[in-house]
Design a protein around this motif. Structure first.
Motif, PDB file in Angstrom:
ATOM      1  N   PHE A 194      -1.829 -14.756  -2.933  1.00 31.62           N
ATOM      2  CA  PHE A 194      -1.017 -14.013  -1.978  1.00 31.62           C
ATOM      3  C   PHE A 194      -1.319 -14.420  -0.534  1.00 31.62           C
ATOM      4  N   ARG A 195      -0.297 -14.370   0.302  1.00 29.77           N
ATOM      5  CA  ARG A 195      -0.505 -14.412   1.755  1.00 29.77           C
ATOM      6  C   ARG A 195      -0.663 -12.966   2.199  1.00 29.77           C
ATOM      7  N   VAL A 196      -1.782 -12.652   2.822  1.00 29.28           N
ATOM      8  CA  VAL A 196      -2.118 -11.259   3.107  1.00 29.28           C
ATOM      9  C   VAL A 196      -2.092 -10.987   4.610  1.00 29.28           C
ATOM     10  N   GLU A 197      -1.451  -9.888   4.973  1.00 32.32           N
ATOM     11  CA  GLU A 197      -1.391  -9.448   6.368  1.00 32.32           C
ATOM     12  C   GLU A 197      -2.099  -8.112   6.512  1.00 32.32           C
ATOM     13  N   ARG A 198      -2.839  -7.977   7.597  1.00 28.81           N
ATOM     14  CA  ARG A 198      -3.319  -6.662   7.995  1.00 28.81           C
ATOM     15  C   ARG A 198      -2.268  -6.081   8.932  1.00 28.81           C
ATOM     16  N   LEU A 199      -1.794  -4.884   8.611  1.00 30.41           N
ATOM     17  CA  LEU A 199      -0.769  -4.230   9.413  1.00 30.41           C
ATOM     18  C   LEU A 199      -1.287  -2.891   9.919  1.00 30.41           C
ATOM     19  N   PRO A 200      -0.720  -2.393  11.027  1.00 29.68           N
ATOM     20  CA  PRO A 200      -1.146  -1.077  11.520  1.00 29.68           C
ATOM     21  C   PRO A 200      -0.927  -0.004  10.461  1.00 29.68           C
ATOM     22  N   GLY A 201      -1.867   0.920  10.369  1.00 31.89           N
ATOM     23  CA  GLY A 201      -1.746   2.009   9.412  1.00 31.89           C
ATOM     24  C   GLY A 201      -0.782   3.076   9.883  1.00 31.89           C
ATOM     25  N   PRO A 202      -0.570   4.111   9.079  1.00 33.21           N
ATOM     26  CA  PRO A 202       0.360   5.184   9.439  1.00 33.21           C
ATOM     27  C   PRO A 202      -0.149   5.989  10.632  1.00 33.21           C
ATOM     28  N   PRO A 203       0.771   6.605  11.371  1.00 31.94           N
ATOM     29  CA  PRO A 203       0.371   7.413  12.534  1.00 31.94           C
ATOM     30  C   PRO A 203      -0.681   8.457  12.160  1.00 31.94           C
ATOM     31  N   GLY A 204      -1.790   8.421  12.875  1.00 34.27           N
ATOM     32  CA  GLY A 204      -2.849   9.398  12.658  1.00 34.27           C
ATOM     33  C   GLY A 204      -3.723   9.125  11.456  1.00 34.27           C
ATOM     34  N   GLY A 205      -3.397   8.075  10.696  1.00 32.71           N
ATOM     35  CA  GLY A 205      -4.130   7.792   9.464  1.00 32.71           C
ATOM     36  C   GLY A 205      -5.027   6.585   9.586  1.00 32.71           C
ATOM     37  N   LYS A 206      -5.118   5.812   8.516  1.00 34.31           N
ATOM     38  CA  LYS A 206      -5.972   4.631   8.498  1.00 34.31           C
ATOM     39  C   LYS A 206      -5.546   3.636   9.578  1.00 34.31           C
ATOM     40  N   ARG A 207      -6.525   2.931  10.122  1.00 34.67           N
ATOM     41  CA  ARG A 207      -6.237   1.993  11.215  1.00 34.67           C
ATOM     42  C   ARG A 207      -5.405   0.809  10.721  1.00 34.67           C
ATOM     43  N   GLU A 208      -5.669   0.353   9.493  1.00 32.46           N
ATOM     44  CA  GLU A 208      -4.960  -0.804   8.958  1.00 32.46           C
ATOM     45  C   GLU A 208      -4.605  -0.589   7.489  1.00 32.46           C
ATOM     46  N   ILE A 209      -3.547  -1.278   7.064  1.00 30.94           N
ATOM     47  CA  ILE A 209      -3.175  -1.353   5.655  1.00 30.94           C
ATOM     48  C   ILE A 209      -2.980  -2.832   5.330  1.00 30.94           C
ATOM     49  N   LEU A 210      -2.721  -3.139   4.049  1.00 34.25           N
ATOM     50  CA  LEU A 210      -2.495  -4.522   3.654  1.00 34.25           C
ATOM     51  C   LEU A 210      -1.099  -4.708   3.060  1.00 34.25           C
ATOM     52  N   ARG A 211      -0.499  -5.851   3.411  1.00 40.77           N
ATOM     53  CA  ARG A 211       0.729  -6.286   2.753  1.00 40.77           C
ATOM     54  C   ARG A 211       0.516  -7.711   2.264  1.00 40.77           C
ATOM     55  N   ALA A 212       0.718  -7.925   0.982  1.00 38.01           N
ATOM     56  CA  ALA A 212       0.519  -9.234   0.366  1.00 38.01           C
ATOM     57  C   ALA A 212       1.856  -9.764  -0.117  1.00 38.01           C
ATOM     58  N   THR A 213       2.135 -11.043   0.177  1.00 40.72           N
ATOM     59  CA  THR A 213       3.417 -11.644  -0.171  1.00 40.72           C
ATOM     60  C   THR A 213       3.204 -12.889  -1.009  1.00 40.72           C
ATOM     61  N   LYS A 214       4.007 -13.026  -2.052  1.00 41.77           N
ATOM     62  CA  LYS A 214       3.993 -14.243  -2.869  1.00 41.77           C
ATOM     63  C   LYS A 214       4.975 -15.219  -2.221  1.00 41.77           C
ATOM     64  N   THR A 215       4.427 -16.186  -1.498  1.00 39.87           N
ATOM     65  CA  THR A 215       5.276 -17.060  -0.683  1.00 39.87           C
ATOM     66  C   THR A 215       5.816 -18.257  -1.435  1.00 39.87           C
ATOM     67  N   GLU A 216       5.179 -18.636  -2.534  1.00 43.39           N
ATOM     68  CA  GLU A 216       5.661 -19.784  -3.294  1.00 43.39           C
ATOM     69  C   GLU A 216       5.205 -19.649  -4.732  1.00 43.39           C
ATOM     70  N   HIS A 217       5.861 -20.376  -5.616  1.00 46.49           N
ATOM     71  CA  HIS A 217       5.490 -20.318  -7.033  1.00 46.49           C
ATOM     72  C   HIS A 217       4.240 -21.128  -7.295  1.00 46.49           C
ATOM     73  N   LYS A 218       3.331 -20.523  -8.055  1.00 49.96           N
ATOM     74  CA  LYS A 218       2.145 -21.250  -8.506  1.00 49.96           C
ATOM     75  C   LYS A 218       1.997 -21.007  -9.999  1.00 49.96           C
ATOM     76  N   ASP A 219       1.689 -22.042 -10.743  1.00 49.78           N
ATOM     77  CA  ASP A 219       1.566 -21.930 -12.183  1.00 49.78           C
ATOM     78  C   ASP A 219       0.184 -21.399 -12.556  1.00 49.78           C
ATOM     79  N   LEU A 220       0.051 -20.094 -12.439  1.00 48.40           N
ATOM     80  CA  LEU A 220      -1.202 -19.448 -12.813  1.00 48.40           C
ATOM     81  C   LEU A 220      -1.031 -18.825 -14.195  1.00 48.40           C
ATOM     82  N   GLU A 221      -2.067 -18.833 -14.960  1.00 49.75           N
ATOM     83  CA  GLU A 221      -2.037 -18.211 -16.273  1.00 49.75           C
ATOM     84  C   GLU A 221      -2.813 -16.903 -16.216  1.00 49.75           C
ATOM     85  N   ILE A 222      -2.337 -15.943 -17.016  1.00 47.99           N
ATOM     86  CA  ILE A 222      -3.058 -14.673 -17.123  1.00 47.99           C
ATOM     87  C   ILE A 222      -4.115 -14.843 -18.194  1.00 47.99           C
TER      88      ILE A 222
END
Length: 224
Positions: A194-222
């Motif tokens: 994942f490409r991961v971003e730290r983003l501002p948290g909700p008003p009055g709450g946690k300072r930061e949250i995370l957003r992760a994006t799948k930017t391209e296909h990768k052949d990973l196996e489970i």
């Protein structure tokens, strides 16, 4: 599991679990937190025209309710799967007083393990069990609301294996949002691709949250 209703600072209620010493939502504002993390930073950031959403931790149904409302407002068809190991009774949910909308009641009275058309724009499937197992069968995901209890309370839910499963099963451009911005969680998300971003948290709450994006296909196996 014993659960106690408590009110948060924005006037909305949440549940407290004495056994875990953990709340279902931020005491700074349950609705505010859910709206910011999962709707504003997740659903509204997704370009998928008909998003398939997986929620890890269906809980009170608040995230599903907010998504249902947006789906109707934007006339955007959503397929929503919520995984929950400890389902609430309708009586517990009703006591939270989240909404008088009869569609909210349908979220909780809908049968499990079936696709239920709650509205013209919102189809729900509730799945009861271990997210580590169920997530393996949830494919072509556009959004993941990762709303499990905190890593120190539920460490088995924050594993590299589960994040890898979610990554493999997401469409390119898929988004995962979570309230937890701990470095160990960020590194696990990055480790599976994942490409991961730290983003501002909700008003009055946690300072930061995370957003992760799948930017391209990768052949990973489970791995088993």
């Amino acid at each position: 599991m014993k659960r106690i209703i408590e009110h948060t600072e924005d006037g909305s209620a949440t549940l407290f679990v004495p056994e875990l010493n953990e709340h279902y939502h931020s005491v700074k504002g349950a609705r505010t937190e859910s709206q910011h993390i999962f709707i504003n930073m997740g659903l509204k950031a997704s370009t998928a025209p008909q998003p398939r959403i997986l929620e890890i931790g269906f809980g009170t149904g608040l995230n599903a309710l907010l998504t249902l409302e947006v789906a109707g407002q934007e006339k955007r068809r959503v397929h929503y799967t919520g995984i929950e190991f400890y389902p609430l009774s309708w009586e517990e949910v009703d006591a939270l007083k989240y909404s008088d909308n009869p569609l909210f009641q349908r979220l909780h009275t809908a049968p499990w393990e079936e696709d239920v058309e709650v509205s013209s724009f919102f189809t729900l499937r509730k799945r009861k069990g271990d997210a580590n197992i169920i997530a393996e069968s949830e494919r072509a995901l556009d959004l993941v609301y990762f709303d499990a209890f905190a890593p120190e309370k539920q460490p088995e839910m924050w594993s590299e294996q589960l994040f890898r499963t979610l990554y493999v099963n997401m469409n390119t451009g898929g988004i995962l949002t979570t309230y937890c911005a701990k470095g160990v969680v960020r590194r696990l998300l990055q480790a599976v691709g994942f490409r991961v971003e730290r983003l501002p948290g909700p008003p009055g709450g946690k300072r930061e949250i995370l957003r992760a994006t799948k930017t391209e296909h990768k052949d990973l196996e489970i791995s088993s």
